[in-house]
Design an enzyme around this catalytic site. Structure first.
Site, mmCIF file in Angstrom:
data_model
loop_
_atom_site.group_PDB
_atom_site.id
_atom_site.type_symbol
_atom_site.label_atom_id
_atom_site.label_comp_id
_atom_site.label_asym_id
_atom_site.label_seq_id
_atom_site.Cartn_x
_atom_site.Cartn_y
_atom_site.Cartn_z
ATOM 1 N N HIS A 141 5.429 -6.747 4.900
ATOM 2 C CA HIS A 141 5.270 -8.156 4.515
ATOM 3 C C HIS A 141 6.057 -8.508 3.251
ATOM 4 O O HIS A 141 5.593 -9.267 2.406
ATOM 5 C CB HIS A 141 3.790 -8.499 4.315
ATOM 6 N N ASP A 200 -0.524 -3.545 4.453
ATOM 7 C CA ASP A 200 -0.950 -3.705 5.841
ATOM 8 C C ASP A 200 0.279 -3.937 6.713
ATOM 9 O O ASP A 200 1.345 -4.320 6.205
ATOM 10 C CB ASP A 200 -1.910 -4.898 5.993
ATOM 11 N N GLU A 201 0.116 -3.709 8.000
ATOM 12 C CA GLU A 201 1.123 -4.054 8.994
ATOM 13 C C GLU A 201 2.544 -3.689 8.557
ATOM 14 O O GLU A 201 3.431 -4.528 8.559
ATOM 15 C CB GLU A 201 1.020 -5.550 9.329
ATOM 16 N N VAL A 202 2.722 -2.442 8.171
ATOM 17 C CA VAL A 202 4.079 -1.973 7.851
ATOM 18 C C VAL A 202 4.700 -1.586 9.192
ATOM 19 O O VAL A 202 4.391 -0.546 9.753
ATOM 20 C CB VAL A 202 4.052 -0.768 6.885
#
Ligand SMILES: *[C@@H]1O[C@H](CO)[C@@H](O)[C@H](O)[C@H]1NC(C)=O
Ligand SMILES: *[C@@H]1O[C@H](CO)[C@@H](O)[C@H](O)[C@H]1NC(C)=O
Ligand SMILES: *[C@@H]1O[C@H](CO)[C@@H](O)[C@H](O)[C@H]1NC(C)=O
Ligand SMILES: [Zn+2]
Length: 552
Positions: A141, A200-202
């Site tokens: 992100h 998060d959400e790498v």
């Protein structure tokens, strides 16, 4: 004689009445009263024990500012209300709204906050007793950083500007600079207890040649990055570090036990769904390697990337399920109830830097308050008879909740629907304008796509010069009316939004919501206006090739 007999009979009847009617009544009433008293006492005793209330020292509200800066005067005005309903801190995700300086200046949007107004706001929040937790993304992100020409080379994969390469030394010094600027501005106001480093959400880990050379597994690489970033944070502030937990979820227990424990990192287990997917195994994993566990719910920004309104029912069920899960929570083999460190009520403004804006904060405020009340009720103690009984008294709970909400918002929440259309709250005018606008767009959309109307044939038949002129006149009038209405509603929305947002975001929001429908309407109006110049039509011919351009 007759009278005496009558009196004797009456006495007999009274005796019978007492024996067969009044006496049982007294006995039954006494029995009920005693049972009631007993049950009440039992409840009180149960309620007094901690096991039936949740103990959450931190109730934190997430304010997501990425590309959607709220006026700080509006945020300030929210603080007393948040405090009243049990909030003791805010998690601020500035992203491109932070006033970065020096070589980082381009990380900030042109319409970012300036330093002095931001510090004023932070000082005010601090004075009111709210702790501030800045959220700084440090792995995935990172579009607001990696999209720029000057930092493009630090992407893990060239095509995707979201994930940074954790191996390059330059990445480390860039992330340190980012953290330092944010931490320094905050510590000028008050010491930080926590810094949230995202993670998060790498989506792209261990994909580049530099990472590959280290011969580490994705997990090892990820955890090492967490370790080094948390050390950077500790070198800048005496703060503990929070991370979103999702990248840890699918690490298998066998692999998990080989990792070193983290002493100052707390995972935040997030789940925004009405039916939680949280697993006890993951909680247990976190319990073994981290000193504390946090949880995160969502009061908005979890009902679809393009949602205009939060789904209050889903938001309620999400919070209710979380509270029901953590109340009385014990880990296998332990007798003490586990104390979760805090809850973060997330309120996403966009799913990512380059996604469209979802629900606006001012119209989602009832959802936030509703869910703060849910948490508060659980903190104060819930009287259910049996924790193991999955049949939780949700309906009783809801009745109490509606009572609270109807009082606060001066309206009737409709049971089970969580409809807040008629409620009074700051932002209700914006809510109404958006509802009208939504309705108008969908009715225009219905017109453009209904089988009754030949809009799907107009492009083609206009090209072969064969439209019904009566329809053309009629649709032209209809579409112009829609266009006028939509434009008027846009003006109302902009007026209401200007109370909460700056002009740039307001324009983006309104344009984005109307774009598709307006584009279609304008296209048809152009066709109609041109077509209405026609005075003479040719006789039908199948030899006119230009009439069959698409499928010759
Ligand atoms: C910011 O971006 C502009 C335009 O790309 C560039 O000219 C300028 O050098 C950048 N500023 C910094 C501090 O890197
Ligand atoms: C910062 O923003 C505030 C509020 O918009 C404004 O009044 C002030 O002049 C700005 N300060 C600077 C240094 O630009
Ligand atoms: C064929 O159709 C085109 C487009 O409508 C029109 O301009 C042209 O006059 C037509 N030609 C003949 C021969 O009808
Ligand atoms: Zn790499």
């Amino acid at each position: 004689m007759v009278n005496i007999n009558k009196m004797v009979t009456m006495r007999k009847i009274r005796k019978i009445k007492f024996k067969f009617f009044i006496l049982p009544l007294v006995i039954i009433s006494t029995y009920l009263l005693l049972t009631h008293i007993f049950l009440e006492m039992w409840h009180l005793k149960r309620n007094k024990s901690n096991s039936l209330s949740v103990d959450l020292p931190n109730v934190i509200v997430h304010i997501d500012l990425k590309g959607t800066p709220l006026k700080l005067s509006y945020l300030e005005s929210l603080i007393p209300g948040l405090k009243k309903y049990g909030v003791n801190g805010i998690l601020i995700e500035y992203e491109d709204m932070f006033p970065y300086e020096g070589r980082l200046a381009n990380l900030s949007a042109e319409y970012r906050y300036n330093k002095s107004e931001l510090k004023r706001f932070l000082a005010m929040a601090n004075k009111e007793g709210l702790q501030i937790i800045p959220l700084i993304q440090t792995f995935g992100h990172l579009e607001y950083v990696l999209k720029l020409a000057e930092f493009q080379h630090l992407r893990e994969l060239e095509l995707y500007p979201d994930s940074i390469c954790p191996t390059r030394l330059e990445s480390g010094s860039l992330l340190k600079d980012i953290i330092k600027q944010v931490v320094d501005l905050h510590t000028e106001i008050a010491p930080l207890k926590y810094v949230h480093i995202g993670c998060d959400e790498v989506f792209h880990v261990n994909k580049c040649q530099y990472c590959n050379k280290r011969k580490l597994s994705n997990r090892e690489l990820f955890l090492q990055h967490i370790k080094s970033i948390s050390e950077v944070v500790k070198s800048l502030a005496e703060a503990k570090v929070l991370i979103w937990d999702d990248m840890l979820r699918d690490i298998k227990p066998g692999e998990w036990h080989t990792f070193e424990p983290f002493s100052d990192v707390h995972p935040v287990y997030w789940d925004y769904s009405p039916n939680l997917q949280v697993t006890h195994l993951n909680l247990l994993k976190y319990h073994t390697k981290f000193p504390d566990i946090w949880i995160a719910s969502a009061y908005k920004g979890a009902d679809g990337k393009t949602a205009t309104f939060p789904n209050l029912k889903k938001r309620f069920l999400n919070h209710f399920s979380w509270m029901n899960l953590i109340v009385d929570y014990t880990f296998g083999g332990e007798t003490d109830v586990y104390k979760f460190k805090g809850i973060i009520l997330t309120g996403w403004s966009r799913y990512s830097h380059m996604d469209p804006p979802c629900e606006l904060l001012p119209i989602s405020f009832p959802s936030l308050i509703l869910n703060l009340i849910v948490i508060e009720r659980f903190k104060n103690g819930i009287s259910y008879l049996k924790k193991d009984d999955s049949n939780i008294p949700i309906n009783t709970f809801k009745r109490h909740l509606y009572y609270d909400l109807n009082t606060i918002f001066n309206c009737m929440f409709i049971v089970n629907e969580f409809d807040y259309t008629k409620c009074t709250f700051e932002g209700d005018k914006l809510y109404q304008s958006l509802k009208h606008h939504n309705k108008m767009l969908s009715s225009a959309n219905d017109l453009l796509h209904s089988d009754e109307n030949p809009f799907n044939s107009i492009d083609y038949y206009a090209s072969i010069d064969n439209l019904n002129m009566n329809s053309v006149s009629q649709y032209k009038v209809q579409l112009n009316l829609y266009l006028d209405d939509i434009t008027q509603l846009e003006k109302n929305i902009m007026k209401e939004m200007s109370k909460y947002y700056y002009k740039e975001f307001t324009l983006e929001y309104v344009n984005y919501k109307s774009y598709n429908i307006k584009k279609q309407i304008i296209k048809f109006l152009k066709i109609f206006n041109a077509y209405m110049q026609n005075k003479i039509w040719q006789r039908r011919s199948y030899s006119n090739k230009s009439a069959h351009v698409i499928y010759p």
